[in-house]
Scaffold this active site. Structure first.
Site, PDB file in Angstrom:
ATOM      1  N   LYS A  50      -4.504  -5.243  -9.439  1.00  0.00           N
ATOM      2  CA  LYS A  50      -3.230  -5.255  -8.746  1.00  0.00           C
ATOM      3  C   LYS A  50      -2.147  -5.747  -9.708  1.00  0.00           C
ATOM      4  CE  LYS A  50      -5.307  -6.259  -4.242  1.00  0.00           C
ATOM      5  NZ  LYS A  50      -5.944  -4.974  -4.276  1.00  0.00           N
ATOM      6  N   TYR A  85       0.850  -1.190   0.000  1.00  0.00           N
ATOM      7  CA  TYR A  85       0.000   0.000   0.000  1.00  0.00           C
ATOM      8  C   TYR A  85       0.884   1.238   0.000  1.00  0.00           C
ATOM      9  CZ  TYR A  85      -3.811  -3.079   1.534  1.00  0.00           C
ATOM     10  OH  TYR A  85      -4.749  -4.077   1.637  1.00  0.00           O
ATOM     11  N   HIS A 140      -6.638   1.108  -2.033  1.00  0.00           N
ATOM     12  CA  HIS A 140      -6.476  -0.330  -2.150  1.00  0.00           C
ATOM     13  C   HIS A 140      -5.030  -0.641  -2.518  1.00  0.00           C
ATOM     14  CE1 HIS A 140     -10.721  -1.310  -1.775  1.00  0.00           C
ATOM     15  NE2 HIS A 140     -10.988  -0.324  -2.617  1.00  0.00           N
TER      16      HIS A 140
END
Length: 395
Positions: A349, A294, A302
């Site tokens: 991601k 993060y 997120h």
């Protein structure tokens, strides 16, 4: 005059009215705080001689080592809030992340029979999604049965069953949904928050605990038997021995201790690498990875990157004689890699393969393992892996 705003990644930043409040609460990235001395002539003169200046407030938190869970437990409410709000260290054992079990219990008791809490709304939505899937499966089975019956009779199928969709399906309200969960007499009573005990503790991984103890010097780990503070050498030994099987002969103790491929050393090398670069690290088992990175913390954004730690032996013979079965030490298949990459691509991601090179036993003396100085002989390399989607990446 027009304002040009940069394109933001969908879902990368959490929205909400408390964004400014979160920036104030989680202003410190680490459990350290610089305090500037008030301006005065005496302070100015002392600064000329290098005597005074900003002071570092280092709150010393206390935790207890737990061998069964391979973690350090922080039970003091003040210490839990410091470690969580200043770096997002640890996880509440009764919560998903932030140790907020007592706060949620108080909110649930105050809201009993009046309104739904966030947890109740979440469970209600999960139940509705489950019911929608059941209704859709039943409708599809009924439509298939009607088509087969028409085919057996030799006529044209006329399917009358309506298959529900996510846009048109509505949950059926029952009579119990309108009733309060508690009688009106109990609702009128004032709730005493002191009756709710604090049963939750903050659970730190060994990597987090040693980073707070060795690098930041803001955590004191107590021995679970004597309740005495452990020295840095004792903590280092405990972390290394945590992955050693308890039922082994004393003659094999050195086989597990004097190894550079100890799982704690490999994982801590990767953890220290990213933490020292300013990333907030949380566990990534939910997305089939080792760590999530993060930028500021889970309350702001997120996780943008998902990390898989890949141990690499400098000397292949060390892997053959290793008593540890390190994850991802052996060559992985393309099916595994594609699966992990696809899972993290679906949640926006970027997958990072972090290679931690384990020094050879023949090159470095095992006496270095008695102190954290051995970490200087580990090297960390990361490779960014992105999934190519032709339909989306043309522009």
């Amino acid at each position: 005059m027009s304002l040009i705003t940069p394109n933001k990644r969908p879902g990368s930043q959490k929205s909400g009215a408390r964004r400014g409040e979160n920036s104030r609460i989680y202003a410190h990235p680490l459990p350290l705080e610089l305090v500037q001395a008030p301006p005065s002539w005496s302070a100015y003169i002392l600064q000329l001689f290098g005597i005074s200046g900003p002071r570092v407030l280092n709150p010393h938190c206390v935790g207890v080592y737990d061998a069964e869970t391979r973690s350090v437990w922080v039970t003091n409410a003040r210490d839990m809030m410091i470690l969580w709000r200043r770096g997002f260290f640890g996880k509440g054992d009764l919560s998903r992340s932030e140790p907020s079990w007592r706060t949620r219990q108080i909110s649930a008791r105050k809201a009993a029979g009046k309104y739904l809490t966030a947890e109740e709304i979440r469970e209600k939505r999960r139940a509705e999604r489950k019911q929608f899937k059941l209704d859709r499966a039943a409708a599809m089975a009924q439509a298939a049965a009607e088509a087969e019956a028409a085919f057996a009779e030799g006529r044209r199928a006329e399917i009358t069953t309506v298959i529900p969709s996510g846009a048109t399906w509505k949950p059926q309200k029952s009579a119990t949904d309108e009733l309060p969960s508690t009688p009106p007499a109990e609702q009128a009573k004032e709730f005493d928050e002191s009756t709710v005990p604090e049963l939750e503790h903050l659970q730190l991984t060994l990597q987090e605990a040693f980073f707070l103890t060795w690098t930041l010097d803001c955590l004191t780990v107590l021995d679970p038997i004597t309740s005495e503070p452990m020295t840095l050498e004792q903590i280092w030994s405990v972390c290394r021995d945590a992955y050693r099987p308890s039922q082994i002969p004393p003659s094999l103790s050195d086989v597990y201790s004097n190894r550079f491929d100890n799982p704690f050393l490999v994982n801590y090398a990767a953890y220290h690498y990213y933490r020292s670069l300013g990333w907030v690290i949380k566990g990534g088992i939910k997305f089939c990875v080792d760590m999530l990175l993060y930028k500021r913390g889970p309350v702001f954004h997120h996780a943008e990157f998902a990390v898989v730690v890949l141990p690499v032996y400098e000397d292949p013979t060390d892997q053959e004689s290793s008593p540890f079965d390190l994850a991802n030490a052996s060559p992985f298949s393309w099916t595994w890699l594609s699966t992990v990459n696809r899972v993290n691509s679906q949640v926006q991601k970027t997958l990072i393969l972090t290679y931690v090179t384990i020094p050879a036993q023949t090159r470095i003396s095992t006496e270095l393992l008695n102190s954290p100085a051995c970490l200087a002989h580990y090297s960390v390399r990361d490779v960014v892996l992105r999934r190519f989607i032709p339909a989306r990446m043309r522009d």
